[in-house]
Design a protein around this motif. Structure first.
Motif, mmCIF file in Angstrom:
data_model
loop_
_atom_site.group_PDB
_atom_site.id
_atom_site.type_symbol
_atom_site.label_atom_id
_atom_site.label_comp_id
_atom_site.label_asym_id
_atom_site.label_seq_id
_atom_site.Cartn_x
_atom_site.Cartn_y
_atom_site.Cartn_z
ATOM 1 N N ASP A 24 0.856 -1.186 0.000
ATOM 2 C CA ASP A 24 0.000 0.000 0.000
ATOM 3 C C ASP A 24 0.892 1.237 0.000
ATOM 4 O O ASP A 24 2.018 1.202 0.456
ATOM 5 N N ASP A 25 0.376 2.314 -0.567
ATOM 6 C CA ASP A 25 1.183 3.533 -0.644
ATOM 7 C C ASP A 25 0.609 4.607 0.277
ATOM 8 O O ASP A 25 -0.340 4.371 1.025
ATOM 9 N N LEU A 26 1.188 5.776 0.239
ATOM 10 C CA LEU A 26 0.795 6.864 1.134
ATOM 11 C C LEU A 26 -0.564 7.465 0.801
ATOM 12 O O LEU A 26 -1.135 8.203 1.603
ATOM 13 N N PHE A 27 -1.102 7.164 -0.349
ATOM 14 C CA PHE A 27 -2.354 7.753 -0.794
ATOM 15 C C PHE A 27 -3.521 6.770 -0.693
ATOM 16 O O PHE A 27 -4.511 6.896 -1.407
ATOM 17 N N ASN A 28 -3.408 5.778 0.180
ATOM 18 C CA ASN A 28 -4.439 4.768 0.421
ATOM 19 C C ASN A 28 -4.788 3.976 -0.837
ATOM 20 O O ASN A 28 -5.931 3.596 -1.051
ATOM 21 N N TYR A 30 -3.474 0.621 -3.445
ATOM 22 C CA TYR A 30 -2.772 -0.653 -3.373
ATOM 23 C C TYR A 30 -1.975 -0.851 -4.660
ATOM 24 O O TYR A 30 -2.504 -0.665 -5.749
#
Length: 76
Positions: A24-28, A30
């Motif tokens: 998962d990344d920082l911007f919610n 996947y």
């Protein structure tokens, strides 16, 4: 999550790998990342796909794993 697959056929000089990872990344979102190539090679190919939901990402992972089974890859 990391899923690694190999296909080894010495008679055909076939030594391949395929790796699928989920993060998962920082911007919610996947991120599904697929890497493939020859085992032991310095270079390999990669594709990255971003999904908004975990269900979509898991569907993509299951699809990629079913393709690996279809092409005679074995889980490593």
């Amino acid at each position: 999550m990391l899923s690694t697959w190999t296909k080894i056929e010495p008679t055909r000089n076939c030594y391949r790998f395929y790796a699928i990872s989920l993060a998962d990344d920082l911007f919610n979102a996947y991120v599904v990342s697929c890497a493939w190539g020859r085992i032991g090679a310095k270079k390999f190919r990669r594709k990255v796909v971003v999904f908004n939901s975990l269900e979509e990402a898991m569907t993509k992972i299951k699809y990629e794993e079913s393709l690996r089974l279809k092409h005679q890859y074995q889980p490593a």
